[in-house]
Design a protein around this motif. Structure first.
Motif, PDB file in Angstrom:
ATOM      1  N   ARG A 107       0.816  -1.222   0.000  1.00  0.00           N
ATOM      2  CA  ARG A 107       0.000   0.000   0.000  1.00  0.00           C
ATOM      3  C   ARG A 107       0.842   1.261   0.000  1.00  0.00           C
ATOM      4  O   ARG A 107       0.459   2.274  -0.570  1.00  0.00           O
TER       5      ARG A 107
ATOM      6  N   LYS B  34      -0.733  -4.504  -7.456  1.00  0.00           N
ATOM      7  CA  LYS B  34      -0.796  -3.497  -6.399  1.00  0.00           C
ATOM      8  C   LYS B  34      -1.815  -3.951  -5.365  1.00  0.00           C
ATOM      9  O   LYS B  34      -2.943  -4.297  -5.709  1.00  0.00           O
ATOM     10  N   GLU B  35      -1.394  -3.965  -4.093  1.00  0.00           N
ATOM     11  CA  GLU B  35      -2.334  -4.301  -3.017  1.00  0.00           C
ATOM     12  C   GLU B  35      -3.318  -3.172  -2.846  1.00  0.00           C
ATOM     13  O   GLU B  35      -2.944  -1.993  -2.892  1.00  0.00           O
ATOM     14  N   ARG B  36      -4.560  -3.473  -2.586  1.00  0.00           N
ATOM     15  CA  ARG B  36      -5.595  -2.454  -2.441  1.00  0.00           C
ATOM     16  C   ARG B  36      -6.090  -2.303  -1.022  1.00  0.00           C
ATOM     17  O   ARG B  36      -6.815  -1.377  -0.727  1.00  0.00           O
TER      18      ARG B  36
END
Length: 154
Positions: free
Chosen positions: A130, A151-153
């Motif tokens: 993040r 991409k981590e959300r």
């Protein structure tokens, strides 16, 4: 692939050879005990942010090993970098020794073209946490080299 013990032995040998011509400073003839020089306080960017940096090193030949040792000696000339090396804030890992299934994870910080090039040599994908940021040039390089980015959300 080079065995880790053999690699350590080679590094020791090259360092000994590189510093063999260096003479230590003259010691006083009187038996008085001199105080130890103070260790420089960590003041570099890694110390300020309390972060560590791991650089990937590819050592496949004697020339690569020699280049790595010379790079270490150059890094050691700077007192701030020397402190980062001694305290473990600056680390090295062998290329190809990445985590499971070739994915590289960056939790925070900036991912640059250089990071992407290192990931490409290892053959893997990139997972951004993040708090991680990918530069535009790094994104272009990843596309060109076929590196998948997640991409981590949360």
């Amino acid at each position: 692939m080079i065995d880790r013990a053999e690699l350590r032995s080679l590094v020791r040998e090259v360092v000994r050879e590189a510093v063999s011509g260096v003479t230590p400073p003259p010691t006083p003839s009187a038996p008085t005990a001199a105080p130890a020089p103070p260790t420089p306080a960590p003041t570099g960017p890694l110390a300020a942010d309390e972060k560590t940096r791991t650089d990937t090193v590819r050592i496949a030949s004697d020339a690569d090993l020699d280049g790595f040792v010379r790079r270490l000696l150059k890094l050691f000339e700077n007192p701030k970098t020397r402190t980062d090396l001694r305290t473990g804030r600056l680390r090295f890992r062998l290329a190809g020794a990445s985590g499971a299934n070739g994915s590289h994870r960056v939790d925070s910080g900036v991912v640059t073209e250089r990071h992407i090039a290192d990931i490409a040599t290892d053959g893997g994908s990139l997972v951004l946490g993040r708090r991680a940021v990918l530069t535009p040039l790094a994104r272009e390089k990843a596309r060109a080299l076929g590196i998948s980015i997640q991409k981590e959300r949360k």
